[in-house]
Design a protein around this motif. Structure first.
Motif, PDB file in Angstrom:
ATOM      1  N   GLY A   1       0.790  -1.224   0.000  1.00 45.50           N
ATOM      2  CA  GLY A   1       0.000   0.000   0.000  1.00 45.50           C
ATOM      3  C   GLY A   1       0.821   1.272   0.000  1.00 45.50           C
ATOM      4  N   LEU A   2       2.161   1.146   0.037  1.00 49.27           N
ATOM      5  CA  LEU A   2       3.023   2.320   0.053  1.00 49.27           C
ATOM      6  C   LEU A   2       3.888   2.345  -1.203  1.00 49.27           C
ATOM      7  N   ARG A   3       4.202   3.557  -1.650  1.00 50.20           N
ATOM      8  CA  ARG A   3       5.141   3.736  -2.746  1.00 50.20           C
ATOM      9  C   ARG A   3       6.336   4.494  -2.166  1.00 50.20           C
ATOM     10  N   VAL A   4       7.465   3.800  -2.046  1.00 49.99           N
ATOM     11  CA  VAL A   4       8.616   4.340  -1.336  1.00 49.99           C
ATOM     12  C   VAL A   4       9.630   4.914  -2.326  1.00 49.99           C
ATOM     13  N   HIS A   5      10.018   6.163  -2.099  1.00 50.52           N
ATOM     14  CA  HIS A   5      11.028   6.853  -2.899  1.00 50.52           C
ATOM     15  C   HIS A   5      12.273   7.067  -2.029  1.00 50.52           C
ATOM     16  N   THR A   6      13.403   7.252  -2.650  1.00 43.76           N
ATOM     17  CA  THR A   6      14.619   7.557  -1.906  1.00 43.76           C
ATOM     18  C   THR A   6      15.174   8.906  -2.354  1.00 43.76           C
ATOM     19  N   ALA A   7      15.848   9.590  -1.459  1.00 44.00           N
ATOM     20  CA  ALA A   7      16.429  10.894  -1.774  1.00 44.00           C
ATOM     21  C   ALA A   7      17.655  11.130  -0.914  1.00 44.00           C
ATOM     22  N   ARG A   8      18.645  11.767  -1.485  1.00 37.17           N
ATOM     23  CA  ARG A   8      19.844  12.139  -0.741  1.00 37.17           C
ATOM     24  C   ARG A   8      19.593  13.452   0.004  1.00 37.17           C
ATOM     25  N   LYS A   9      20.211  13.608   1.150  1.00 42.18           N
ATOM     26  CA  LYS A   9      20.091  14.829   1.958  1.00 42.18           C
ATOM     27  C   LYS A   9      18.619  15.210   2.172  1.00 42.18           C
ATOM     28  N   LEU A  10      17.792  14.206   2.414  1.00 38.12           N
ATOM     29  CA  LEU A  10      16.360  14.439   2.550  1.00 38.12           C
ATOM     30  C   LEU A  10      16.026  15.318   3.745  1.00 38.12           C
ATOM     31  N   HIS A  11      16.789  15.208   4.822  1.00 41.15           N
ATOM     32  CA  HIS A  11      16.437  15.893   6.064  1.00 41.15           C
ATOM     33  C   HIS A  11      16.255  17.395   5.873  1.00 41.15           C
ATOM     34  N   ALA A  12      16.968  17.988   4.903  1.00 44.19           N
ATOM     35  CA  ALA A  12      16.860  19.429   4.681  1.00 44.19           C
ATOM     36  C   ALA A  12      15.513  19.813   4.090  1.00 44.19           C
ATOM     37  N   ASP A  13      14.809  18.851   3.502  1.00 42.99           N
ATOM     38  CA  ASP A  13      13.538  19.130   2.833  1.00 42.99           C
ATOM     39  C   ASP A  13      12.349  18.527   3.571  1.00 42.99           C
ATOM     40  N   VAL A  14      12.512  18.250   4.866  1.00 43.26           N
ATOM     41  CA  VAL A  14      11.443  17.626   5.650  1.00 43.26           C
ATOM     42  C   VAL A  14      11.061  18.536   6.806  1.00 43.26           C
ATOM     43  N   THR A  15       9.766  18.612   7.061  1.00 44.81           N
ATOM     44  CA  THR A  15       9.258  19.351   8.209  1.00 44.81           C
ATOM     45  C   THR A  15       8.133  18.523   8.829  1.00 44.81           C
ATOM     46  N   THR A  16       7.389  19.098   9.748  1.00 39.68           N
ATOM     47  CA  THR A  16       6.249  18.412  10.356  1.00 39.68           C
ATOM     48  C   THR A  16       5.014  19.281  10.196  1.00 39.68           C
ATOM     49  N   HIS A  17       3.928  18.680   9.736  1.00 39.41           N
ATOM     50  CA  HIS A  17       2.668  19.403   9.563  1.00 39.41           C
ATOM     51  C   HIS A  17       1.534  18.515  10.075  1.00 39.41           C
ATOM     52  N   ASP A  18       0.712  19.059  10.952  1.00 40.48           N
ATOM     53  CA  ASP A  18      -0.358  18.276  11.588  1.00 40.48           C
ATOM     54  C   ASP A  18       0.198  17.021  12.263  1.00 40.48           C
ATOM     55  N   GLY A  19       1.416  17.134  12.815  1.00 41.60           N
ATOM     56  CA  GLY A  19       2.025  16.019  13.516  1.00 41.60           C
ATOM     57  C   GLY A  19       2.619  14.955  12.620  1.00 41.60           C
ATOM     58  N   ILE A  20       2.666  15.193  11.313  1.00 48.44           N
ATOM     59  CA  ILE A  20       3.133  14.192  10.356  1.00 48.44           C
ATOM     60  C   ILE A  20       4.423  14.656   9.699  1.00 48.44           C
ATOM     61  N   PRO A  21       5.476  13.850   9.698  1.00 49.05           N
ATOM     62  CA  PRO A  21       6.680  14.198   8.938  1.00 49.05           C
ATOM     63  C   PRO A  21       6.337  14.261   7.451  1.00 49.05           C
TER      64      PRO A  21
END
Length: 311
Positions: A121-141
């Motif tokens: 049920g999930l489609r998983v992608h990979t990315a380098r240096k992902l942490h710089a483009d991640v935040t939290t919204h409504d408690g969800i990364p």
């Protein structure tokens, strides 16, 4: 991911109260590692699964109390299932940020390049240096609005991408400078060149439409090479669908559904009169004209633009 507090005060409460508090903060969902951090052991987790206090959503991810969780619960479950650093992304992130609806069957999650997990049920992608483009919204990364737009640019056609940019501008989620910088920083990303091309010719926020008819007219204008126009703007205090400001030409796309009442008929005529007194010319086109006579509509608008420029 939400970090479980290990303060003495948190452990003073009975373990099931702590589990309930964690689930409440995570849309009804918890992860196995979080349960272990709260003081359960493997046997206690298995016992709660057996008696129905926990319900498996993914390997090591559970709904608390009952198996039905809402959309936000499914989203956070997807990120928990994919491990540390995972973030909701692509279509699902677009929905979470309010950028565009989606009917996608799979939930998109992006994980650091060093991680690769498969989940039903999930489609998983990979990315380098992902942490710089991640935040939290409504408690969800979740990927930031700018990164979400970059990811979606890889799969969207030109007009849907413009609408995405319009919506982001209208919601004040990001800006052109940030999008341009992100696309250039990720030049190898499949969406980078498409996003840069869209930013080069489209001003975000100028073509946000509210109906299928308006989208049809925008597509018709682009195909015919007509000049840029303002959308849903307010000349003389009345909102209009489209305005070619230099030619003082207004175009309205009318549907029977929204213009079939006497009040709507009178209101349209009053508005047209106000605009005429201010020097505007108004053209009105129906759904049938836009879908079956597109060439005629384009020619009419082009002729009117030419006449008013000459005048």
């Amino acid at each position: 991911m939400i970090i479980v507090s290990s303060s003495p005060k948190s452990f003073a409460a009975p373990v099931d109260e702590r589990i309930a508090a964690l689930a409440a903060a995570q849309h009804g969902v918890v992860a196995r590692q979080q349960l272990l951090a709260l003081g359960l052991d493997a046997n206690a987790v298995t016992y709660r699964l057996r008696i129905g206090r926990l319900h498996r959503l993914h390997a090591g991810v559970y709904a608390v109390g009952h198996p039905v969780v809402g959309r936000h619960g499914r989203w956070i479950a997807a990120t928990l299932a994919c491990g540390p650093g995972a973030a909701l992304s692509h279509a699902a992130a677009g929905v979470l940020w309010g950028l565009r609806p989606s009917s996608a069957v799979y939930i998109d999650v992006t994980v650091p390049a060093t991680t690769r997990r498969r989940h039903r049920g999930l489609r998983v992608h990979t990315a380098r240096k992902l942490h710089a483009d991640v935040t939290t919204h409504d408690g969800i990364p979740v990927t930031t609005p700018a990164r979400t737009i970059l990811d979606l640019a890889a799969v969207l056609q030109r007009r849907p991408l413009e609408r995405l940019l319009d919506q982001a501008e209208n919601a004040r989620l990001t800006d052109v400078a940030a999008l341009d910088a992100l696309a250039r920083a990720h030049a190898g990303h499949r969406g980078a060149s498409k996003l840069l091309a869209a930013l080069d010719t489209h001003t975000p926020g100028t073509t946000l439409t509210r109906s299928e008819l308006e989208d049809l007219f925008l597509g018709l204008c682009d195909h015919a090479g007509l000049p840029r126009r303002l959308v849903n703007t307010w000349p003389e205090g009345y909102e209009v669908d489209f305005l070619f400001p230099q030619a003082r030409l207004i175009v309205e796309t009318d549907s029977w559904r929204h213009h079939r009442t006497r009040a709507a008929f009178e209101r349209d005529r009053q508005r047209d009169a106000v605009h005429a007194r201010a020097g505007y010319r108004t053209l009105r086109f129906t759904h049938a004209q836009l879908t079956t006579q597109a060439g005629t509509v384009a020619a009419t608008v082009a002729a009117e633009l030419g006449e008013r420029r000459a005048a």
